[in-house]
Enzyme design. Structure first.
Site, mmCIF file in Angstrom:
data_model
loop_
_atom_site.group_PDB
_atom_site.id
_atom_site.type_symbol
_atom_site.label_atom_id
_atom_site.label_comp_id
_atom_site.label_asym_id
_atom_site.label_seq_id
_atom_site.Cartn_x
_atom_site.Cartn_y
_atom_site.Cartn_z
ATOM 1 N N PRO A 320 0.820 -1.212 0.000
ATOM 2 C CA PRO A 320 0.000 0.000 0.000
ATOM 3 C C PRO A 320 0.858 1.268 0.000
ATOM 4 C CG PRO A 320 0.065 -0.952 2.198
ATOM 5 C CD PRO A 320 0.843 -1.884 1.309
ATOM 6 N N CYS A 397 0.078 29.262 -15.841
ATOM 7 C CA CYS A 397 -0.371 29.785 -17.131
ATOM 8 C C CYS A 397 -1.047 28.712 -17.972
ATOM 9 C CB CYS A 397 0.802 30.384 -17.885
ATOM 10 S SG CYS A 397 1.580 31.684 -16.958
ATOM 11 N N GLU A 398 -2.037 28.029 -17.407
ATOM 12 C CA GLU A 398 -2.791 27.011 -18.129
ATOM 13 C C GLU A 398 -4.212 27.049 -17.588
ATOM 14 O OE1 GLU A 398 -1.203 23.504 -19.263
ATOM 15 O OE2 GLU A 398 0.839 24.286 -19.204
HETATM 16 C C1 LIG Z 1 2.218 2.368 -7.280
HETATM 17 C C2 LIG Z 1 2.425 0.981 -6.857
HETATM 18 C C3 LIG Z 1 1.966 0.548 -5.614
HETATM 19 C C4 LIG Z 1 1.196 1.423 -4.681
HETATM 20 O O1 LIG Z 1 -0.059 1.790 -5.185
HETATM 21 P P1 LIG Z 1 -1.045 2.645 -4.249
HETATM 22 O O2 LIG Z 1 -2.226 2.872 -5.117
HETATM 23 O O3 LIG Z 1 -0.332 3.895 -3.922
HETATM 24 O O4 LIG Z 1 -1.347 1.804 -3.061
HETATM 25 C C5 LIG Z 1 2.239 -0.747 -5.228
HETATM 26 N N1 LIG Z 1 2.924 -1.594 -6.041
HETATM 27 C C6 LIG Z 1 3.378 -1.207 -7.242
HETATM 28 C C7 LIG Z 1 4.121 -2.154 -8.072
HETATM 29 C C8 LIG Z 1 3.142 0.080 -7.700
HETATM 30 O O5 LIG Z 1 3.587 0.440 -8.894
#
Ligand SMILES: *Cc1c(COP(=O)(O)O)cnc(C)c1O
Length: 470
Positions: A320, A397-398
């Protein structure tokens, strides 16, 4: 008044001062009208550390990190033994954050040489570091192998062959996980869904037309027999900002079925990483699932599948990122210019108030990247003025430089007021830029009622620091 321009999910707030507990970190409250984080008012924070300002509720971050460790260990222990939780550091990474992660008993996922270097610099045990990436450089692989990191998550056959050759050259054994694409099309934004076939990540589990075996199958056989590779296990990550458990369950089933095929050939897969991607609430429309519920549901599903397939459960790991860092963070902005435009809708004209703040797509590019929605509240005071349909924009500036696309704010919100945008802890600071030569804000961590800077605010000298001939 309710605006016909508003999306269906956006409700007219009965009280514009209210703070929706599912969106804000646990330390956020209102005191004498002002938004406070663990008792410290936003006005005081801005006076001390400047505006805009990123704030991380450190207690909240640590509690969320610990909740994944506790919930997954409790749910999986009887079935598969303990679970390793890897914090996906790309969501938010500083040396201090690497320390919190370690102190809370998590390991660290990195996705580049820079993230890996920071993890090592912060004192993370190399055996607790993972390295991801679909296009790792020789230098990144060299660092990973020579530091003996816990897992290089290999993304393709060519990379696997490079790892074996480099480990042989270094006279070492590389710890390898194989990232597979279980063919799951997760329900999230297309740019952050990562397990369907037609995208850049991972080894496919489907044989090409006319082929006998898949890339995933070939990779397992190569890794299991390679002289300089220790095959740690298999990996899948289906995407990010996912609320629906069906995608995780389908991915787990496909991975376990593959593990059963390999077990029949006497190839034991000791670990299975099921990735991250748990969704968080950015607005009232999102209903995130508690880690305990995610863990219990997944453990129940996997228990059934393991019985059906007659295999022993591999050790599980998860990754996570957003769901730890995101809700713990918020951004404080100062309001500058406002204006009202009249927008035609079904033959009538309705007002939309534009509220411009002192940051924007440089401190949070997610709205412009993925049409991400956020919410905002007036934070330095409460107001009994009517709630008006508003759009919070930045100073770049967008015209796509949107901070909060649709929100009801008090009509008298004006120059000098402070706004708080919650849930900005993940994929904000790490994706920030100096577009228009804006200075990136400081990050202030608040722990047990004490605020301290963990990243200082940039100066103009920082902007010029890489000029070769100043
Ligand atoms: C980005 C990523 C995560 C984490 O994803 P979250 O949505 O931030 O929990 C975990 N594993 C891999 C391989 C990722 O690329």
């Amino acid at each position: 008044m309710h605006s016909p321009l508003a999306p269906a999910w956006l409700s007219l707030p009965a009280d514009t001062a209210a703070l929706n507990a599912k969106i804000f970190s646990s330390g956020v409250a209102r005191d004498a009208g002002q938004v406070t984080i663990q008792g410290i008012g936003v006005t005081e924070l801005v006076e001390q550390f400047g505006s805009p300002l990123w704030v991380i509720d450190e207690n909240d971050f640590r509690a969320r990190a610990r909740a994944y460790v506790d919930a997954f260990n409790e749910a999986f222990e009887p079935l598969c033994g303990g679970v390793d939780v890897f914090y996906a550091s790309k969501a938010l990474l500083t040396v201090q954050i690497a320390k919190w992660v370690k102190e809370e008993g998590l390991r660290m996922d990195t996705a580049s040489g820079g993230e890996m270097a920071l993890a090592l610099r912060a004192g993370t045990d190399p055996s607790h570091i993972g390295l991801h990436g679909n296009n790792k450089s020789d230098e990144e692989l060299h660092t990973a192998i020579s530091h003996q990191i816990g897992r290089i998550v290999v993304d393709s056959l060519p990379e696997l062959y490079r790892v074996e050759a480099m480990a042989a050259q270094l006279g070492q054994t590389a710890n390898v996980m194989l990232r597979l694409t279980p063919g799951v099309d997760a329900s999230t934004h297309q740019h952050i869904a990562t397990a369907h076939e037609d995208q850049k990540f991972g080894l496919t589990m489907t044989p090409a037309p006319g082929a006998e075996t898949s890339d995933a199958y070939q990779a397992v056989h190569f890794a299991a027999n390679a002289a300089h590779i220790n095959l740690v296990g298999l990996h899948s990550h289906i995407g990010s900002q996912i609320f629906d458990s069906a995608g995780f369950e389908t991915a787990a089933t496909r991975m376990l079925e593959f593990i059963a095929v390999l077990a029949a050939e006497d190839i034991v897969i000791a670990e299975l990483d099921i990735g991250g991607g748990y969704g968080i609430a950015y607005t009232e429309a999102d209903d995130p699932v508690e880690p305990a519920v995610i863990a219990q549901n997944l453990a129940a599903h996997m228990s059934t599948e393991i019985d059906r397939l007659g295999i022993t459960c591999p050790r599980i790991s998860i990754e996570p990122g957003r769901s730890i860092a995101g809700p713990a963070g918020l951004t404080i902005y100062t309001v500058g210019t406002t204006k009202t435009v009249w927008v035609e809708h079904d033959g009538e004209h309705y007002p939309r108030r534009y509220v411009a703040v002192d940051g924007g797509m440089s401190d949070n590019p997610r709205p412009v990247l993925y049409d991400a929605d956020y919410t905002a509240v007036l934070a330095n005071r409460v107001s009994d003025a009517d709630a008006v349909f508003s759009r919070v924009v930045g100073k770049h500036c967008e015209s796509g430089d949107i901070v909060v696309n649709t929100v009801y704010l008090p009509e008298d919100t004006d120059h000098g007021d402070l706004l708080v945008v919650p849930a900005t802890g993940a994929y904000g600071h790490v994706m920030s830029s100096n577009y228009n030569m804006l200075l990136r804000p400081a990050i202030v961590a608040i722990k047990d009622g004490q605020a301290r800077e963990i990243i200082r605010r940039e100066t103009y000298d920082d902007l010029f620091a890489r000029e070769v001939d100043l």
